[in-house]
Write an enzyme that holds these catalytic residues in place. Sequence first.
Site, short mmCIF file in Angstrom:
data_model
loop_
_atom_site.label_atom_id
_atom_site.label_comp_id
_atom_site.label_asym_id
_atom_site.label_seq_id
_atom_site.Cartn_x
_atom_site.Cartn_y
_atom_site.Cartn_z
N ASP A 79 50.52 39.02 34.07
CA ASP A 79 49.17 39.40 34.73
C ASP A 79 48.06 38.32 34.39
O ASP A 79 47.73 38.37 33.22
CB ASP A 79 49.02 40.68 34.24
CG ASP A 79 47.70 41.22 35.14
OD1 ASP A 79 46.83 40.71 35.49
OD2 ASP A 79 47.65 42.40 35.20
N ARG A 122 52.78 44.87 59.50
CA ARG A 122 53.07 45.32 58.00
C ARG A 122 54.10 44.08 57.65
O ARG A 122 53.92 43.58 56.41
CB ARG A 122 53.83 46.61 58.17
CG ARG A 122 54.70 46.97 56.78
CD ARG A 122 54.94 48.30 56.59
NE ARG A 122 55.49 49.09 57.58
CZ ARG A 122 56.51 48.97 58.41
NH1 ARG A 122 57.28 47.94 57.82
NH2 ARG A 122 56.73 49.55 59.29
N LYS A 181 39.39 41.23 41.48
CA LYS A 181 38.53 40.87 40.51
C LYS A 181 37.99 39.24 40.74
O LYS A 181 37.30 39.19 41.60
CB LYS A 181 39.48 40.84 39.07
CG LYS A 181 40.15 42.05 38.86
CD LYS A 181 39.11 43.32 38.61
CE LYS A 181 39.81 44.72 38.70
NZ LYS A 181 40.99 44.88 37.61
N TYR A 192 46.29 46.53 30.51
CA TYR A 192 45.29 47.09 31.43
C TYR A 192 45.97 48.85 31.61
O TYR A 192 47.00 48.82 31.92
CB TYR A 192 45.33 46.55 33.02
CG TYR A 192 44.69 47.03 34.06
CD1 TYR A 192 43.25 47.45 34.13
CD2 TYR A 192 45.50 47.92 34.89
CE1 TYR A 192 42.56 47.78 34.94
CE2 TYR A 192 44.56 48.61 35.91
CZ TYR A 192 43.16 48.59 35.96
OH TYR A 192 42.49 49.25 36.69
C1 LIG Z 1 42.03 45.74 37.49
C2 LIG Z 1 43.42 45.30 37.16
C3 LIG Z 1 44.60 45.59 37.48
C4 LIG Z 1 44.74 46.68 38.57
O1 LIG Z 1 44.19 45.93 39.80
P1 LIG Z 1 43.74 46.89 41.06
O2 LIG Z 1 43.38 45.82 41.87
O3 LIG Z 1 42.43 47.67 40.50
O4 LIG Z 1 44.74 47.93 41.60
C5 LIG Z 1 45.65 45.13 36.90
N1 LIG Z 1 45.62 44.17 35.67
C6 LIG Z 1 44.49 43.86 35.18
C7 LIG Z 1 44.28 42.97 34.24
C8 LIG Z 1 43.21 44.29 35.92
O5 LIG Z 1 42.06 43.89 35.40
#
Ligand SMILES: *Cc1c(COP(=O)(O)O)cnc(C)c1O
Length: 381
Positions: free
Chosen positions: A170, A46, A195, A98
């Site tokens: 982000d 962890r 992503k 998001y």
């Molecule tokens: C998918 C996404 C998230 C969240 O990520 P997860 O891996 O699904 O928890 C946050 N910000 C953006 C812009 C995203 O496309």
Amino acid sequence: MKFSTKAIHAGQKPDPATGATVVPIYQTATYTQEEVGRHKGYEYSRTGNPTRTALEECLASLEDGRYACAFSSGLAAADAALSWLRPYDHVVANADLYGGTYRLFETVYKTRQVDFCTVDGVDPSDFQKAIRPTTKLIWVESPTNPLLQVIDLASVAEICAKNEIAFAVDNTFATPYFQNPLNLGADLVIHSTTKYIGGHSDVVGGAVVTRRDDLADAIKFHQNAVGAIPGPFDAWLILRGVKTLAVRMVQHEENARRVALFLSGHPRVKSVAYPGLGSHPQHKLAAAQMTGFGGMVTFRIDGGPSEANDFLKRLKIFSLAESLGGVESLARYPPLMTHGSIPKAEREHRGICEGTIRLSVGIEDAEDLIEDLAQAFDPDR
Ligand SMILES: *Cc1c(COP(=O)(O)O)cnc(C)c1O
């Protein structure tokens, strides 16, 4: 070192124990100590695991950061990035956010008395106007989801610096290949590595990158204390994905540009949002703060939910699915899929009108993708 070299080598020296060229999957929970307190830097997985360390060092390098922490999802990363906020602290974010991040602020953090408001943010002075004495953080996504608005990161960074507020970006949509927010003045960069960074739609993960010692300490503490870590295999899959990020992004962008041009000329399309098009309202800003325009394209079909649904049902190569950033092309209908819980009037106020379709353009052959879209508009051609 340049980006493509760092993606393949940063944090990824041959394995010291065996010489393995590829960082092994250290599938272990614990590490044997030679005597009490004497070990090789790892005690419990962890707290730290060599496969995860390799991923973290690579991501820190790609964002020009000093520290990165990997998490089990993008939202776990967002949560860690917010974990240092205290009751009555206030956060300002851009409105086209998001959905999961919005829910995290609006439900989880609000019940902990962390105040949250959103502003449009395309005009950076929106953020300045929303600042209160208790504002501790500005949180921005750019390009935004799903409208692909571009927010002036350097200007927001200046507002944050002047007001001694932390600035988080982000960077999931742009990826570190096309945009490095830390170099534009951000304090924190958040990724959903699910992503583009993972890139193959086969793993869920997240990361936070920073240069600041104080924020790195808080986030590392939270990573260990709460424990939302990726397992060694997930860390390895993401690291394998990131090695090809540069070549994938070049192809995503080329295909997205061709799809955006095709859509722009189609009689059944009302409007197209792609930051790479000269017609995009923030095209010049995008060209200045990004080195490319990414693989996401949003458009409005002429019609409402039923026309959109007919179009989406007829797609053969694009999958109707959540998520984005994988090698395969995906399509989705934000008004009902992710933004369905928002009342129609509020949705439209935010610009998510009936007929809005978001494409994550993959790296298949662009001609096949355009042909797929063409037949979905007009099956009887
Ligand atoms: C998918 C996404 C998230 C969240 O990520 P997860 O891996 O699904 O928890 C946050 N910000 C953006 C812009 C995203 O496309």
